[in-house]
Design a protein around this motif. Structure first.
Motif, PDB file in Angstrom:
ATOM      1  N   LEU A  20       0.828  -1.202   0.000  1.00 56.23           N
ATOM      2  CA  LEU A  20       0.000   0.000   0.000  1.00 56.23           C
ATOM      3  C   LEU A  20       0.864   1.255   0.000  1.00 56.23           C
ATOM      4  O   LEU A  20       1.889   1.323   0.687  1.00 56.23           O
ATOM      5  N   GLU A  21       0.438   2.247  -0.778  1.00 59.11           N
ATOM      6  CA  GLU A  21       1.108   3.544  -0.740  1.00 59.11           C
ATOM      7  C   GLU A  21       0.879   4.203   0.616  1.00 59.11           C
ATOM      8  O   GLU A  21      -0.051   3.857   1.349  1.00 59.11           O
ATOM      9  N   LYS A  22       1.738   5.158   0.946  1.00 52.89           N
ATOM     10  CA  LYS A  22       1.736   5.752   2.289  1.00 52.89           C
ATOM     11  C   LYS A  22       0.370   6.300   2.679  1.00 52.89           C
ATOM     12  O   LYS A  22      -0.130   6.043   3.785  1.00 52.89           O
ATOM     13  N   ASN A  23      -0.261   7.055   1.795  1.00 51.06           N
ATOM     14  CA  ASN A  23      -1.569   7.644   2.110  1.00 51.06           C
ATOM     15  C   ASN A  23      -2.645   6.579   2.295  1.00 51.06           C
ATOM     16  O   ASN A  23      -3.510   6.687   3.175  1.00 51.06           O
ATOM     17  N   ASP A  24      -2.578   5.532   1.443  1.00 53.29           N
ATOM     18  CA  ASP A  24      -3.562   4.460   1.544  1.00 53.29           C
ATOM     19  C   ASP A  24      -3.345   3.644   2.817  1.00 53.29           C
ATOM     20  O   ASP A  24      -4.310   3.185   3.438  1.00 53.29           O
ATOM     21  N   LEU A  25      -2.088   3.464   3.201  1.00 51.41           N
ATOM     22  CA  LEU A  25      -1.804   2.732   4.432  1.00 51.41           C
ATOM     23  C   LEU A  25      -2.306   3.508   5.646  1.00 51.41           C
ATOM     24  O   LEU A  25      -2.860   2.912   6.586  1.00 51.41           O
ATOM     25  N   PHE A  26      -2.160   4.812   5.609  1.00 52.13           N
ATOM     26  CA  PHE A  26      -2.666   5.653   6.708  1.00 52.13           C
ATOM     27  C   PHE A  26      -4.185   5.508   6.829  1.00 52.13           C
ATOM     28  O   PHE A  26      -4.725   5.311   7.924  1.00 52.13           O
ATOM     29  N   ALA A  27      -4.879   5.583   5.676  1.00 53.42           N
ATOM     30  CA  ALA A  27      -6.337   5.449   5.682  1.00 53.42           C
ATOM     31  C   ALA A  27      -6.751   4.053   6.132  1.00 53.42           C
ATOM     32  O   ALA A  27      -7.730   3.882   6.867  1.00 53.42           O
ATOM     33  N   PHE A  28      -5.980   3.050   5.697  1.00 56.39           N
ATOM     34  CA  PHE A  28      -6.250   1.662   6.081  1.00 56.39           C
ATOM     35  C   PHE A  28      -6.153   1.495   7.595  1.00 56.39           C
ATOM     36  O   PHE A  28      -7.005   0.864   8.226  1.00 56.39           O
ATOM     37  N   ASN A  29      -5.113   2.073   8.196  1.00 53.48           N
ATOM     38  CA  ASN A  29      -4.926   1.994   9.647  1.00 53.48           C
ATOM     39  C   ASN A  29      -6.080   2.649  10.404  1.00 53.48           C
ATOM     40  O   ASN A  29      -6.491   2.184  11.471  1.00 53.48           O
ATOM     41  N   GLU A  30      -6.588   3.742   9.846  1.00 52.74           N
ATOM     42  CA  GLU A  30      -7.664   4.463  10.509  1.00 52.74           C
ATOM     43  C   GLU A  30      -8.989   3.694  10.470  1.00 52.74           C
ATOM     44  O   GLU A  30      -9.810   3.814  11.382  1.00 52.74           O
ATOM     45  N   LYS A  31      -9.183   2.895   9.442  1.00 52.63           N
ATOM     46  CA  LYS A  31     -10.470   2.229   9.249  1.00 52.63           C
ATOM     47  C   LYS A  31     -10.547   0.841   9.894  1.00 52.63           C
ATOM     48  O   LYS A  31     -11.635   0.365  10.206  1.00 52.63           O
ATOM     49  N   LYS A  32      -9.420   0.190  10.072  1.00 53.34           N
ATOM     50  CA  LYS A  32      -9.450  -1.149  10.679  1.00 53.34           C
ATOM     51  C   LYS A  32      -9.408  -1.023  12.199  1.00 53.34           C
ATOM     52  O   LYS A  32      -9.080   0.031  12.733  1.00 53.34           O
ATOM     53  N   TYR A  33      -9.732  -2.096  12.873  1.00 53.90           N
ATOM     54  CA  TYR A  33      -9.575  -2.118  14.327  1.00 53.90           C
ATOM     55  C   TYR A  33      -9.157  -3.514  14.761  1.00 53.90           C
ATOM     56  O   TYR A  33      -9.315  -4.489  14.024  1.00 53.90           O
ATOM     57  N   CYS A  34      -8.590  -3.594  15.954  1.00 53.83           N
ATOM     58  CA  CYS A  34      -7.998  -4.839  16.416  1.00 53.83           C
ATOM     59  C   CYS A  34      -8.752  -5.404  17.608  1.00 53.83           C
ATOM     60  O   CYS A  34      -9.299  -4.658  18.421  1.00 53.83           O
ATOM     61  N   LEU A  35      -8.748  -6.727  17.681  1.00 56.46           N
ATOM     62  CA  LEU A  35      -9.496  -7.445  18.704  1.00 56.46           C
ATOM     63  C   LEU A  35      -8.601  -8.466  19.386  1.00 56.46           C
ATOM     64  O   LEU A  35      -7.697  -9.026  18.760  1.00 56.46           O
ATOM     65  N   LYS A  36      -8.875  -8.695  20.669  1.00 48.76           N
ATOM     66  CA  LYS A  36      -8.172  -9.735  21.409  1.00 48.76           C
ATOM     67  C   LYS A  36      -9.143 -10.874  21.705  1.00 48.76           C
ATOM     68  O   LYS A  36     -10.313 -10.644  22.008  1.00 48.76           O
ATOM     69  N   TYR A  37      -8.643 -12.104  21.598  1.00 47.41           N
ATOM     70  CA  TYR A  37      -9.448 -13.280  21.861  1.00 47.41           C
ATOM     71  C   TYR A  37      -8.745 -14.165  22.883  1.00 47.41           C
ATOM     72  O   TYR A  37      -7.546 -14.426  22.773  1.00 47.41           O
ATOM     73  N   LYS A  38      -9.495 -14.622  23.863  1.00 45.05           N
ATOM     74  CA  LYS A  38      -8.968 -15.543  24.846  1.00 45.05           C
ATOM     75  C   LYS A  38      -8.919 -16.958  24.263  1.00 45.05           C
ATOM     76  O   LYS A  38      -9.650 -17.286  23.320  1.00 45.05           O
ATOM     77  N   LYS A  39      -8.059 -17.785  24.825  1.00 51.32           N
ATOM     78  CA  LYS A  39      -7.985 -19.177  24.407  1.00 51.32           C
ATOM     79  C   LYS A  39      -9.364 -19.820  24.485  1.00 51.32           C
ATOM     80  O   LYS A  39     -10.061 -19.707  25.495  1.00 51.32           O
ATOM     81  N   GLY A  40      -9.780 -20.464  23.390  1.00 50.75           N
ATOM     82  CA  GLY A  40     -11.078 -21.123  23.342  1.00 50.75           C
ATOM     83  C   GLY A  40     -12.215 -20.252  22.847  1.00 50.75           C
ATOM     84  O   GLY A  40     -13.319 -20.747  22.608  1.00 50.75           O
ATOM     85  N   GLN A  41     -11.966 -18.953  22.645  1.00 49.30           N
ATOM     86  CA  GLN A  41     -13.016 -18.043  22.195  1.00 49.30           C
ATOM     87  C   GLN A  41     -13.162 -18.108  20.684  1.00 49.30           C
ATOM     88  O   GLN A  41     -12.175 -18.177  19.942  1.00 49.30           O
ATOM     89  N   ALA A  42     -14.408 -18.071  20.195  1.00 47.91           N
ATOM     90  CA  ALA A  42     -14.675 -18.139  18.760  1.00 47.91           C
ATOM     91  C   ALA A  42     -14.481 -16.775  18.104  1.00 47.91           C
ATOM     92  O   ALA A  42     -14.935 -15.752  18.623  1.00 47.91           O
ATOM     93  N   VAL A  43     -13.805 -16.774  16.968  1.00 46.09           N
ATOM     94  CA  VAL A  43     -13.652 -15.568  16.157  1.00 46.09           C
ATOM     95  C   VAL A  43     -14.882 -15.407  15.267  1.00 46.09           C
ATOM     96  O   VAL A  43     -15.460 -14.331  15.169  1.00 46.09           O
ATOM     97  N   PHE A  44     -15.269 -16.485  14.608  1.00 47.12           N
ATOM     98  CA  PHE A  44     -16.539 -16.534  13.874  1.00 47.12           C
ATOM     99  C   PHE A  44     -17.021 -17.982  13.888  1.00 47.12           C
ATOM    100  O   PHE A  44     -16.248 -18.911  14.165  1.00 47.12           O
ATOM    101  N   THR A  45     -18.296 -18.167  13.605  1.00 45.52           N
ATOM    102  CA  THR A  45     -18.882 -19.503  13.693  1.00 45.52           C
ATOM    103  C   THR A  45     -19.525 -19.912  12.377  1.00 45.52           C
ATOM    104  O   THR A  45     -20.001 -19.071  11.605  1.00 45.52           O
ATOM    105  N   GLN A  46     -19.525 -21.184  12.153  1.00 47.01           N
ATOM    106  CA  GLN A  46     -20.085 -21.777  10.943  1.00 47.01           C
ATOM    107  C   GLN A  46     -21.542 -21.352  10.762  1.00 47.01           C
ATOM    108  O   GLN A  46     -22.346 -21.418  11.690  1.00 47.01           O
ATOM    109  N   GLY A  47     -21.870 -20.853   9.549  1.00 44.68           N
ATOM    110  CA  GLY A  47     -23.239 -20.473   9.234  1.00 44.68           C
ATOM    111  C   GLY A  47     -23.554 -18.997   9.419  1.00 44.68           C
ATOM    112  O   GLY A  47     -24.596 -18.540   8.972  1.00 44.68           O
ATOM    113  N   THR A  48     -22.636 -18.249  10.067  1.00 44.59           N
ATOM    114  CA  THR A  48     -22.880 -16.814  10.255  1.00 44.59           C
ATOM    115  C   THR A  48     -22.384 -16.025   9.047  1.00 44.59           C
ATOM    116  O   THR A  48     -21.575 -16.494   8.257  1.00 44.59           O
ATOM    117  N   LYS A  49     -22.863 -14.806   8.940  1.00 44.66           N
ATOM    118  CA  LYS A  49     -22.555 -13.967   7.772  1.00 44.66           C
ATOM    119  C   LYS A  49     -21.284 -13.161   8.016  1.00 44.66           C
ATOM    120  O   LYS A  49     -21.145 -12.484   9.036  1.00 44.66           O
TER     121      LYS A  49
END
Length: 230
Positions: A20-49
């Motif tokens: 990604l170019e510098k400006n696009d990487l900056f915009a990308f960083n602003e739009k994404k977000y990060c999550l923490k998951y504990k051991k055994g926790q589901a990130v997503f499940t079968q059948g969900t959208k």
């Protein structure tokens, strides 16, 4: 939920996004977000959208399908730097599998709109994604062939050999790979009963192919496992 800039991510160079170019990487960083998951926790499940994709930067994730009577079949593992949910993203369908953290993990979520904008602008990233999807399909075909044609002993040796390669990703170059998985998880990868896995692991231990301490399996002789895997 937390913020993590790509520049601060130890796995950034292993992802699609260094292009990604510098400006696009900056915009990308602003739009994404990060999550923490504990051991055994589901990130997503079968059948969900799905609403986007996930980029793992810490921990390990197992991907599995749930079949008849609730039995799991583990299809792959995800290690830092890899993407989750990419097939459902392109297929525009519900998740066909469930993703669960094998250990405390951390990942960034990228929305469908944000990721699609990147693919529309960067043809080289789009090509890389297609190559990855092709590789995943090849791996799935190999697994189907293995399940159909190999004995359980061969399949377990093949599984341990592949896990040795996969989990060495974050290991020391001159150290033996350590795999910490439940015997049930190993059975769900190989496609057999837990009791059979316990018996075969004991055999491999006696043959000095691996060593066992509790749930921890240390790979001592990957070449020997490769020969058994045929």
């Amino acid at each position: 939920m937390m913020k993590l800039n790509c520049d601060d991510c130890s796995c950034f160079s292993k992802t699609f996004f260094p292009k990604l170019e510098k400006n696009d990487l900056f915009a990308f960083n602003e739009k994404k977000y990060c999550l923490k998951y504990k051991k055994g926790q589901a990130v997503f499940t079968q059948g969900t959208k799905p609403n986007g994709i996930y980029c793992l930067n810490k921990g390990k994730i197992k991907i599995f399908k749930t079949g008849n009577y609730g039995k799991e079949q583990i299809t792959r593992f995800v290690v830092p730097g890899e993407i989750l949910g990419i097939r459902s993203f392109f297929g525009e369908r519900n998740y066909s599998s469930t993703a669960v953290a094998l250990e405390d993990s951390q990942m960034c979520f990228i929305s469908r709109t944000n990721f699609q904008a990147i693919l529309d602008k960067y043809q080289n990233i789009f090509v890389e994604v297609i190559v990855q999807l092709s590789s995943m399909l090849d791996d799935a075909n190999e697994k189907i062939t293995s399940l159909a044609q190999k004995h359980v002993r061969e399949r377990l040796a093949e599984t341990l050999y592949n896990l040795n390669f996969l989990f060495k990703f974050e290991g020391k170059e001159n150290q033996n790979t350590e795999i910490t998985l439940s015997r049930q998880d190993l059975a769900n990868i190989v496609g057999t009963a837990t009791e059979t896995i316990i018996r075969l692991l004991s055999e491999f231990n006696k043959e000095k192919l691996i060593s066992i301490k509790g749930r921890k399996i240390t790979i001592l002789n990957p070449e020997g496992l490769y020969r058994i895997a045929n």
